[in-house]
Write a protein that holds these residues in place. Structure first.
Motif, PDB file in Angstrom:
ATOM      1  N   TYR A  12      -7.898   8.083   5.267  1.00 23.56           N
ATOM      2  CA  TYR A  12      -6.774   8.805   5.857  1.00 23.56           C
ATOM      3  C   TYR A  12      -6.754  10.245   5.374  1.00 23.56           C
ATOM      4  O   TYR A  12      -7.130  10.514   4.228  1.00 23.56           O
ATOM      5  CB  TYR A  12      -5.435   8.219   5.397  1.00 23.56           C
ATOM      6  N   LEU A  17       0.832  -1.214   0.000  1.00 20.66           N
ATOM      7  CA  LEU A  17       0.000   0.000   0.000  1.00 20.66           C
ATOM      8  C   LEU A  17       0.867   1.265   0.000  1.00 20.66           C
ATOM      9  O   LEU A  17       0.550   2.252  -0.670  1.00 20.66           O
ATOM     10  CB  LEU A  17      -0.938  -0.026   1.223  1.00 20.66           C
ATOM     11  N   ARG A  19      -4.492  -8.159  11.012  1.00 22.10           N
ATOM     12  CA  ARG A  19      -5.016  -7.781   9.684  1.00 22.10           C
ATOM     13  C   ARG A  19      -4.949  -6.270   9.451  1.00 22.10           C
ATOM     14  O   ARG A  19      -5.312  -5.797   8.382  1.00 22.10           O
ATOM     15  CB  ARG A  19      -6.496  -8.170   9.570  1.00 22.10           C
ATOM     16  N   GLN A  50       5.018  -0.607   3.484  1.00 16.45           N
ATOM     17  CA  GLN A  50       3.784  -0.336   4.228  1.00 16.45           C
ATOM     18  C   GLN A  50       3.565   1.164   4.440  1.00 16.45           C
ATOM     19  O   GLN A  50       4.484   1.878   4.862  1.00 16.45           O
ATOM     20  CB  GLN A  50       3.825  -1.040   5.603  1.00 16.45           C
TER      21      GLN A  50
END
Ligand code: G1P
Length: 289
Positions: free
Chosen positions: A209, A112, A171, A231
């Motif tokens: 976000y 991501l 997760r 990440q």
């Protein structure tokens, strides 16, 4: 005064492996909840929060998403000829102005953080939003709008958070915070997918976000984290201490539509929440009980 949030990134390059075989030849973001694809919910949510620039970080096999936000000339002409005005409105109303959606390809699934980094030249150094279309939120005030309102109070960066069962911390990105039960939790640490025993709390990030543009200087390093991926959470963790950084317990129910069970629950909940679908949905549910 905070800088107005005008740009949003939609990471849509993911392969959708949790939803195979449905997502073999179809983008997971085109899965429908009631009568709209997930990506449309995300774009509409962003529009409702004042976003003007929509940046899709996309990949191979995802063209149907671009088509969904393009003019469908043949369909438009046919609907016009048949006088189907409400259908015409439905397919035109959600389109952002021409040129407002930009596409960039991630090329490789490196995480991501890497996906967001691919949008760097389109963002520059201003604060921006991220919406993951898999995460769908049902509520009165669109989730991103709530985040924008929180950001206008606090400045810096703000992420949407919710409590998850402890056995699921591996997760999510998990917060370390001195005030985990407050609506605005101050972030003093962030860990990506910790084992339940190592998780500093059960407060997890969901796919909404608002981040300061300085996050790109950390993403730039391409450091690998959990699962060998670049990440976003690790780059966000580097912002702590440099600016205000909060987790907002948003108002609403979140569905993980990247999974079959989350998607099914979302279809039922969204259908029940719609005045034009409620009675019919209840009837169907009663039939299969
Ligand atoms: C990503 C983020 C994670 C976040 C989650 C929310 O994980 O890395 O921090 O909690 O989205 O949906 P992914 O679902 O891509 O594994």
């Amino acid at each position: 005064m905070t800088v107005r949030i005008k740009k949003a990134v939609f990471p849509v390059a993911g392969l959708g492996t949790r939803f195979l075989p449905a997502t073999k030849a179809m983008p997971k973001e085109m899965l429908t909840v009631v009568d709209k694809p997930l990506i449309q919910y995300a774009v509409e949510e962003a529009m409702a929060a004042g976003i003007e620039d929509f940046i899709f970080v996309t990949g191979r096999g995802k063209q149907s998403m671009e088509d969904h936000f393009d003019l469908s000339y043949e369909l438009n002409a046919t609907l016009e000829r048949r006088g189907k005005t409400s259908e015409l409105d439905q397919i035109n109303a959600f389109l952002p102005p021409p040129g407002a959606i930009k596409y960039v390809r991630q090329r490789e699934a490196l995480g991501l953080g890497h996906a967001i980094w691919c949008a760097r030249d389109m963002i520059g150094d201003e604060p921006f939003a991220i919406l993951s279309p898999d995460d769908l939120v049902l509520g009165n005030v669109p989730c991103l709008k709530q985040l924008v309102q929180a950001y206008e109070q606090t400045g810096g960066s703000v992420v949407a958070v919710m409590d998850v069962p402890r056995d699921q911390t591996d997760r999510y990105g998990i917060l370390d915070t001195p005030n985990p039960t407050d609506q605005l939790a101050e972030i003093r640490g962030l860990i990506e997918k910790p084992k339940p025993a190592d998780a500093p709390s059960t407060l997890s990030i969901i796919g909404r976000y608002i981040l300061d543009g300085s996050v790109f200087s950390h993403l730039e390093r391409h450091e690998k984290g959990a699962g060998g991926e670049i990440q976003l959470t690790d780059a966000m963790a580097k912002l702590i201490g440099t600016q205000p950084f909060h987790g907002l317990r948003f108002d609403g129910e979140r569905f993980d539509c990247g999974t079959k069970e989350g998607w099914l629950a979302a279809n039922i909940a969204f259908s029940l929440a719609r005045a034009d679908r409620r009675a019919l949905t209840e009837e169907i549910l009663a039939r299969y009980r």
